[in-house]
Every structure is written in C-alpha cells, then in structure tokens.
Design an enzyme around this catalytic site. Structure first.
Site, mmCIF file in Angstrom:
data_model
loop_
_atom_site.group_PDB
_atom_site.id
_atom_site.type_symbol
_atom_site.label_atom_id
_atom_site.label_comp_id
_atom_site.label_asym_id
_atom_site.label_seq_id
_atom_site.Cartn_x
_atom_site.Cartn_y
_atom_site.Cartn_z
ATOM 1 N N HIS A 126 0.813 -1.222 0.000
ATOM 2 C CA HIS A 126 0.000 0.000 0.000
ATOM 3 C C HIS A 126 0.850 1.278 0.000
ATOM 4 O O HIS A 126 0.566 2.216 -0.731
ATOM 5 C CB HIS A 126 -0.958 0.029 1.203
ATOM 6 C CG HIS A 126 -1.963 -1.068 1.176
ATOM 7 N ND1 HIS A 126 -1.719 -2.293 1.762
ATOM 8 C CD2 HIS A 126 -3.198 -1.139 0.633
ATOM 9 C CE1 HIS A 126 -2.775 -3.071 1.577
ATOM 10 N NE2 HIS A 126 -3.679 -2.400 0.899
ATOM 11 N N GLU A 175 2.539 -1.598 7.727
ATOM 12 C CA GLU A 175 3.603 -1.553 6.715
ATOM 13 C C GLU A 175 4.796 -0.734 7.214
ATOM 14 O O GLU A 175 5.946 -1.042 6.901
ATOM 15 C CB GLU A 175 3.032 -1.038 5.387
ATOM 16 C CG GLU A 175 1.983 -2.017 4.843
ATOM 17 C CD GLU A 175 1.502 -1.740 3.427
ATOM 18 O OE1 GLU A 175 1.938 -0.746 2.812
ATOM 19 O OE2 GLU A 175 0.677 -2.544 2.920
#
Ligand code: URA
Length: 277
Positions: free
Chosen positions: A14, A84
């Site tokens: 992402h 992330e």
C-alpha cells in the site's frame, strides 16, 4: 510474492515504500496534503512515494531522522499504514490530526495531546479484545508536552474517543436527520467522562503500536467544538505540525542519552542530562 505479506518487488503493497525509505520516527497525519506541510520544516526532505491515500516523505529535522506518512481517514486505512511502517523499521508514531473538542473550555485552534483513546474505531478490534487499552507512550506524551511548552502553544492533555465514522459515529445527525438511539447522547456521555475530543485514528495507532512494543502518541488540532458548535477548518493545524516536529527532535535527543546511559526507559537521569547539554 506471498499472499499473506503482499509486496510489489521490494516495496510494501500500500505505501509503495521499501527498506531504507522510512525513518524510525514517523509523523502520521490523516490528510495526504499535510505531509508536505510537515516536511517543509525539515532540513532536507524527499518524497518517497504517493500511492492511494498514502503520501510518504523522509528526511531529517534538526538532526533527527524523520518520516511523515498520511494514513487516510479512519482505523482500517491507518492500520494498514502502521503495519507496513512497522515492517519497514519504524518504531515511534505520532499522529498529527484534526479533532472535534468535547469540552466547552477547549477553544477552536487549541491543540490536544492524547494520552489514550476510547476504542470506538472498529479496526483495533482485529488486534485486541475490547478491554485492551489504547494508550500512548509516556515519553512521546512528555516530548509533545515539552515541545508545546517550548513553542508557547496552548494545549490540553487527556483522552480522545476514536470513532469509526465522522457523522453518526460522532453524534452528528445523518441525512434526513437520522440518528440512531445510541448516538443521540454520545457527545454528552463522553464529555461527562472527561474525554476531551473526537477523532478517528488514534485508538487504532495506539493499539497496534502497543501490541508490537512500539511507541505512539498524538497531537490533534481542535478545528471544531461540539459543545459550542463552532467549526474553523485548519484552526491550530500549523501549531500541531510544529509541536510534532519538535517532539521528534526532543525524543531523538532523549533516545540518544538513553543509549549512552544504557537505559531502556526515559528516566529523570536522562532529563537532567538533557537539560544540562
Ligand atoms: N475530526 C473528527 O473526527 N471530528 C471532528 O469533529 C473534527 C475533525
């Protein structure tokens, strides 16, 4: 590419950032446009990636390695960013948000440093049972308070309620004045519990950080007051940005002294040495 940890080449799916792209200290506003606003105070800044709601810059601020990454609005988008960022080596998160104050005495344009969050965000339930607390790290809170004092910014310290929705979820009448019974008294209920403000991401960020032994905190600009019914877009946002950047400088200095003294935690010895230097 593994389906359980999706990557695109060497980049997380992402954020579209890779190893070496992210500093240990990360400011996490919701709004992508706030990222360059944060980075304009840095000594050097490079745009790492722009992908969906996630805009990433990395640089240094007064000697501290720093990144800023937008989380988008709400817990689900914020959870993805924090996941992330942890994968890429970040360990300290400071949300730089906007908020609706729940106490009459908080002026629109003031900033609020949130020590913990009522978990109405939804996303943190994927990580922990409802009884698990969404608390900020004491050293991040202290760095934010210290920075606000040094900059002369008017601030308050206390709890937020992070909600899964901006309208009905924060007791605002929906289209055609629809408001379910459980939302009708939400502002007064939370305000009577001394909750200071509403926003939408802190609970998710604090919960995930705690689950992984990382640090988190947050500073929110009060752009609205739900008691006095005032709303001024962008009020206090520049102050929140300045305080958050300075808090990273302070944390970095404290962390350096901590490692010199071989201490795991911030103690008065660290603060005393910091004041002398
Ligand atoms: N952000 C929120 O979540 N609520 C407000 O009232 C203002 C900003």
């Amino acid at each position: 590419m593994s389906a359980s940890k999706p990557m695109v080449g060497a980049k997380v799916y992402h954020l579209m950032a890779g190893s070496g792209d992210i500093a240990p200290y990360v400011l996490t506003p919701g709004d992508p446009d706030r990222v360059p606003r944060i980075a304009k105070y840095w000594d050097n800044a490079r745009q790492v990636a722009v992908h969906r709601e996630y805009v990433t810059y990395t640089g240094t601020y007064k000697g501290a390695p720093i990144s800023a990454v937008s989380t988008g609005i709400g817990g689900p988008a914020a959870a993805i960013a924090i996941e992330e960022l942890l994968t890429l080596g970040a360990n300290t998160f400071i949300r730089v948000g906007t908020t609706g104050a729940l106490q009459e005495w908080i002026k629109v344009g003031d900033v609020i440093i949130n020590t913990g969050a009522v978990r109405l965000d939804g996303a943190s339930n994927a990580y922990a049972m409802p009884e698990y607390p969404a608390v900020a790290s004491y050293d991040v809170v202290l760095a934010l308070i210290t920075a606000a004092e040094q900059l002369g910014v008017r601030y308050h310290v206390g709890l937020t309620a992070s909600t899964a929705d901006f309208y009905v979820g924060q007791g605002r009448p929906s289209f055609n004045d629809y408001l379910p019974p459980w939302s009708r008294d939400l502002v007064n209920t939370l305000s009577s519990m001394n909750v200071l403000n509403f926003e939408m991401e802190a609970a998710t960020i604090y919960t995930i950080a705690n689950v992984h032994g990382a640090r988190a905190g947050g500073i929110m600009a009060a752009i609205a007051n739900r008691k006095t019914n005032e709303f001024i877009p962008d009020a206090g946002v520049e102050d929140a940005i300045r305080v958050a950047n300075e808090a990273v400088r302070i944390l970095h200095e404290w962390d350096t002294i901590k490692s010199e003294l071989k201490l795991r935690y911030l103690t008065m010895d660290v603060i005393k040495r910091w004041i002398k230097q």
